[in-house]
Structure formats: structure tokens, C-alpha cells
Design an enzyme around this catalytic site. Structure first.
Site, PDB file in Angstrom:
ATOM      1  N   HIS A  47      -1.199  -6.284  -4.084  1.00  0.00           N
ATOM      2  CA  HIS A  47      -1.597  -6.337  -2.668  1.00  0.00           C
ATOM      3  C   HIS A  47      -3.064  -6.697  -2.450  1.00  0.00           C
ATOM      4  O   HIS A  47      -3.492  -6.858  -1.312  1.00  0.00           O
ATOM      5  CB  HIS A  47      -1.307  -5.004  -1.968  1.00  0.00           C
ATOM      6  CG  HIS A  47      -2.266  -3.921  -2.352  1.00  0.00           C
ATOM      7  ND1 HIS A  47      -2.164  -3.235  -3.527  1.00  0.00           N
ATOM      8  CD2 HIS A  47      -3.359  -3.442  -1.729  1.00  0.00           C
ATOM      9  CE1 HIS A  47      -3.147  -2.367  -3.609  1.00  0.00           C
ATOM     10  NE2 HIS A  47      -3.894  -2.467  -2.530  1.00  0.00           N
TER      11      HIS A  47
HETATM   12  C1  UD1 Z   1      -5.452  -0.840   2.329  1.00  0.00           C
HETATM   13  C2  UD1 Z   1      -6.769  -0.539   1.629  1.00  0.00           C
HETATM   14  C3  UD1 Z   1      -6.610  -0.700   0.130  1.00  0.00           C
HETATM   15  C4  UD1 Z   1      -5.450   0.101  -0.383  1.00  0.00           C
HETATM   16  C5  UD1 Z   1      -4.194  -0.294   0.370  1.00  0.00           C
HETATM   17  C6  UD1 Z   1      -2.977   0.446  -0.086  1.00  0.00           C
HETATM   18  C7  UD1 Z   1      -8.761  -1.119   2.940  1.00  0.00           C
HETATM   19  C8  UD1 Z   1      -9.905  -2.050   3.023  1.00  0.00           C
HETATM   20  N1  UD1 Z   1      -7.808  -1.444   2.042  1.00  0.00           N
HETATM   21  O1  UD1 Z   1      -5.169  -2.225   2.138  1.00  0.00           O
HETATM   22  O2  UD1 Z   1      -7.793  -0.248  -0.503  1.00  0.00           O
HETATM   23  O3  UD1 Z   1      -5.283  -0.126  -1.767  1.00  0.00           O
HETATM   24  O4  UD1 Z   1      -4.432  -0.032   1.754  1.00  0.00           O
HETATM   25  O5  UD1 Z   1      -1.846  -0.053   0.524  1.00  0.00           O
HETATM   26  O6  UD1 Z   1      -8.729  -0.143   3.643  1.00  0.00           O
HETATM   27  N2  UD1 Z   1       0.750  -3.448   7.201  1.00  0.00           N
HETATM   28  C9  UD1 Z   1       2.016  -3.159   7.622  1.00  0.00           C
HETATM   29  N3  UD1 Z   1       2.362  -1.854   7.745  1.00  0.00           N
HETATM   30  C10 UD1 Z   1       1.505  -0.856   7.492  1.00  0.00           C
HETATM   31  C11 UD1 Z   1       0.208  -1.168   7.090  1.00  0.00           C
HETATM   32  C12 UD1 Z   1      -0.162  -2.465   6.935  1.00  0.00           C
HETATM   33  O7  UD1 Z   1       2.831  -4.030   7.858  1.00  0.00           O
HETATM   34  O8  UD1 Z   1       1.889   0.327   7.624  1.00  0.00           O
HETATM   35  C13 UD1 Z   1       0.357  -4.847   7.005  1.00  0.00           C
HETATM   36  C14 UD1 Z   1      -0.279  -5.459   8.210  1.00  0.00           C
HETATM   37  O9  UD1 Z   1       0.136  -6.793   8.293  1.00  0.00           O
HETATM   38  C15 UD1 Z   1      -1.748  -5.407   7.866  1.00  0.00           C
HETATM   39  C16 UD1 Z   1      -1.738  -5.577   6.377  1.00  0.00           C
HETATM   40  O10 UD1 Z   1      -0.550  -4.935   5.937  1.00  0.00           O
HETATM   41  O11 UD1 Z   1      -2.489  -6.360   8.523  1.00  0.00           O
HETATM   42  C17 UD1 Z   1      -2.923  -4.983   5.681  1.00  0.00           C
HETATM   43  O12 UD1 Z   1      -3.067  -3.595   5.979  1.00  0.00           O
HETATM   44  P1  UD1 Z   1      -4.506  -2.887   5.871  1.00  0.00           P
HETATM   45  O13 UD1 Z   1      -4.388  -1.450   6.105  1.00  0.00           O
HETATM   46  O14 UD1 Z   1      -5.498  -3.629   6.687  1.00  0.00           O
HETATM   47  O15 UD1 Z   1      -4.935  -3.131   4.382  1.00  0.00           O
HETATM   48  P2  UD1 Z   1      -4.099  -2.962   3.033  1.00  0.00           P
HETATM   49  O16 UD1 Z   1      -3.906  -4.301   2.448  1.00  0.00           O
HETATM   50  O17 UD1 Z   1      -2.897  -2.115   3.221  1.00  0.00           O
END
Ligand code: UD1
Length: 379
Positions: free
Chosen positions: A201
Site C-alpha cells: 500500500h
Molecule cells: C495510512 C497511513 C500509513 C499506514 C496505512 C495503513 C498516513 C500518511 N498513512 O495510509 O502509514 O501504513 O494507513 O493502512 O497516515 N481508503 C478507503 N477506506 C478507508 C481508508 C482509506 O477506501 O477506510 C482509501 C481512500 O481512497 C484513501 C486511500 O485509501 O484516499 C488512502 O487512505 P489514507 O488514510 O489517506 O492513507 P493510507 O494509504 O491508508
């Protein structure tokens, strides 16, 4: 003593659980749990609360997704009034996600003490958003709880006074140890005996189409020798679709609950990942781990554990995998203080330390006052 815990993303939940549980039994402690809502899908959040025995959050800020600036700013805007209203003696933040740094910034400006659980980890790679979050959080925190000695070394080098630093061990391993009996009981009948478990990821691996294409190609190669089981993070699944890539040979699953995922890790022939926490869990479980990164903020998993960094080098992945399949996997040991008691050690520090009155923490803010947002504290 009133402690507010702030969590937001999946890897925070297994870290807060042991601290919440340890503090629950301590006299004079009240706790408030704030979920920022950074992760909001039920299978990225709710199911972890259930399995880890975490009470429902007292406050949910429901921030959802966004760019880094937007998400961080939104958390700050929504968290500030919670701090002003609830007047905690200490706010605990976890790991290195945007929720961690956002809550820390809010508290620092309001003059409220911050404790950082999982402090001191450094990848020395500022292209990682998490590294920025770690650096800022550790500079501002009043208490820094480290999982391993390298964390203490990094913090000393950055000029953090040693009185603020407490080597307590790994809280993530506390959750693993506590739920191990359930993890061991959990078996899946729909998988072959030998398989590679994959997670992916990191922006550097999945947001760049060439990088993701290269990794999927390597995984397709792996699947010639070994079934590839791949519970995909929502962003990864989205990117595979966006870039029109082919992952048909891989067993793509939705994100799994904690116990189910740990059971898969425990049973895997090899884990291939770019996660931070999984490097630690495989080291504890003694399962070979190939990490698709050039660096790690968790060097102890390489120096004493089962982890090998392979970056995006397909050749290295191939040769390390061949070693593992030949029964020549690296043998590791469990680092000191990864013993299931880190949460209790944190509770000891917190309850053994007077946070108000004439005694204050070294380097901590004095006369903690709780201004309204319109009247910031001037120190
Ligand atoms: C975040 C953390 C990362 C951690 C990871 C675990 C930061 C900078 N990064 O990254 O360190 O390892 O979580 O998963 O905080 N999304 C969904 N459903 C959700 C959450 C996210 O669909 O419940 C999708 C959305 O499209 C979103 C993308 O995932 O834009 C990224 O989510 P985000 O929380 O911004 O960062 P992660 O990549 O999950």
C-alpha cells in the site's frame, strides 16, 4: 488523571488496545478514546475494535480521506475543540499516520502534554509521508515511548532530552501475544498448505504505474511456485484498476480482520510486504519476510529478525524466495522487550509521573491551561 487517546488508521488500533487495557485497571485514571475517522471502511476499522476489545470511540471526528494537507488540517480543526472542552492531562498518539501528527500539533499549541507511543523510528527517507509525521511528532512530544533501542539512539541524536524517553517495548506485539491463542485456533480450509502472503500500500509502490506494474509482474512469477494470497488495501485495489493492470493469477482478497490476517501470516511460507508493522509481526512469529522497500524504520527486524529488504529489485526477490523455498530462510530471534508487556510499562510511566501541580515532566509545559481556539496560549 484524564488521558485522551487519538487513533485514526488501521495500524493504530492494535497499538492503542494494550495501553487502554493496561490503564483501565489503574486507580484515578479516566480515559477518552478519539477516532479521527482517517480509516472509515468497516473492514479497515470497526472489525479491529471488536477483535481487539477496544470500546467504541467516545468521539469520532469522521474526517475521511483527502490529500495530506486537507486530511491533516481537517483532523486538527475537528480535534482542537475536543481538547479545549475535555481538558485532558495527557494526550497519547500512536505510530506515524496523519492522525498522529495532526493531534500532536493541536496539543502542542494548546499547551497540553503529548505522549508518543512508538517513538524514535526512522527510515531516514523523507519521501515517506510517515517519516515527516515521525520527525514532527517526536520533536513536539513530551513523553516518547520507544519500541527498541535504535529508537532511543535516533532520539538522542536529534537532541531529545533523555528524561523524556522511555524504552518500553513493542505495543503491537502486546496485541499479538494477547490474541495468539485465538490466532492459533483460526484456520482456513480454502488455502493451499504453502502460500505467499502479500500486502502492498506504500505510495512509492502503488501510486506509480511502472512501479506497481513491476511488482505485480514479480508476484505473477512468484505465483508459478507458490499460491499468492493478497488481501488488498483499498488504495491498492483502486490503483490496479486505475492503471488497467492484471492481477488475475493472484488471490486478491478484501482487507482482513486482525485475527484472520495474523492467522494467515503465521501459516505463510513467506510474507511479501511493504508494511511497517508486518515486518515486526513476522519477526515475532518467526516467518520469513521479504520487504518491498529499500529502507526500514524498523532495522531490528533485519538485524535480529526474519526480515530481508528487497526493494523493487525483482532479481533479489527471486533469489531470496528461492532460498526460502530451499529451506534456507534466515533464522531470527525476538528483540528484547517484545514480550506482551509494553502497554503495562507505559501505564507504569504515566501513573508514576505526576502531570500537574508543582512537579512537572522534564521539558513539559507548565501551567497547562486550556484556552479557547480564539485565544491561543502564548508561551
Ligand atoms: C495510512 C497511513 C500509513 C499506514 C496505512 C495503513 C498516513 C500518511 N498513512 O495510509 O502509514 O501504513 O494507513 O493502512 O497516515 N481508503 C478507503 N477506506 C478507508 C481508508 C482509506 O477506501 O477506510 C482509501 C481512500 O481512497 C484513501 C486511500 O485509501 O484516499 C488512502 O487512505 P489514507 O488514510 O489517506 O492513507 P493510507 O494509504 O491508508
Amino acid at each position: 488523571m484524564h488521558i485522551v487517546h487519538v487513533v485514526g488508521a488501521r495500524p493504530n488500533f492494535m497499538k492503542v488496545a494494550p495501553v487502554l487495557h493496561a490503564l483501565a485497571g489503574r486507580p484515578g485514571v479516566t480515559q477518552t478514546l478519539v477516532h479521527t475517522g482517517q480509516h472509515y471502511d468497516p473492514n479497515m476499522s470497526d472489525v479491529f475494535f471488536q477483535q481487539l476489545g477496544i470500546p467504541a470511540p467516545d468521539v469520532n471526528l469522521s474526517v475521511g480521506s483527502g490529500t495530506h494537507a486537507r486530511q491533516t488540517a481537517e483532523i486538527m480543526t475537528r480535534f482542537e475543540p475536543v481538547v479545549v472542552e475535555r481538558k485532558p492531562d495527557m494526550v497519547l498518539v500512536y505510530g506515524d499516520v496523519n492522525s498522529t501528527v495532526a493531534a500532536t500539533l493541536v496539543c502542542s499549541k494548546l499547551g497540553v502534554l503529548v505522549g508518543h507511543v512508538e517513538a524514535g523510528l526512522r527510515s531516514f527517507d523523507r519521501a515517506m509521508p510517515e517519516e515527516i509525521n515521525r520527525l514532527v511528532t517526536d520533536q513536539l512530544a513530551d513523553l516518547l515511548f520507544t519500541p527498541s533501542e535504535d529508537g532511543d539512539v535516533n532520539l538522542h541524536r536529534e537532541g531529545i532530552p533523555k528524561e523524556k524517553i522511555h524504552l518500553v517495548g513493542n505495543v503491537m506485539i502486546d496485541s499479538l501475544v494477547r490474541l495468539l491463542p485465538e490466532i492459533v485456533r483460526h484456520t482456513r480450509s480454502d488455502l493451499p498448505k504453502r502460500y505467499a502472503l502479500v500486502t502492498l500500500h506504500r505510495p512509492s509502490n502503488v501510486d506509480d504505474s511502472e512501479a506497481l506494474k513491476g511488482i505485480l509482474k514479480s508476484l505473477l512469477e512468484v505465483s508459478q511456485d507458490l499460491a499468492v494470497v493478497f488481501p488488498a488495501h483499498p488504495r491498492t485495489r483502486q490503483r490496479i484498476a486505475d492503471f488497467g493492470l492484471n492481477a488475475d493469477q493472484l488471490r486478491l482478497l478484501d482487507p482482513l480482520p486482525y485475527v484472520e490476517f495474523l492467522a494467515l501470516q503465521r501459516g505463510a511460507t513467506v510474507v511479501i510486504t511493504d508494511s511497517g508493522g508486518i515486518q515486526e509481526e513476522t519477526t515475532y512469529l518467526g516467518v520469513p519476510c521479504l520487504t518491498l522497500r529499500n529502507n526500514t524504520e524498523r532495522p531490528v527486524t533485519v538485524s535480529v529478525g526474519t526480515n530481508v529488504l528487497v526493494g523493487q529489485d525483482a532479481q533479489k526477490l527471486r533469489s531470496e524466495l528461492a532460498n526460502i523455498l530451499d529451506g534456507k530462510a534466515k533464522k531470527g530471534t525476538v528483540p528484547p522487550l517484545w514480550d506482551g508487556r509494553a502497554g503495562e510499562r507505559i501505564a507504569d510511566v504515566l501513573t508514576g509521573t505526576q502531570l500537574s501541580g508543582s512537579v512537572s515532566l522534564p521539558g513539559a509545559k507548565k501551567d497547562v491551561s486550556h484556552s479557547t481556539p480564539s485565544k491561543p496560549v502564548v508561551r
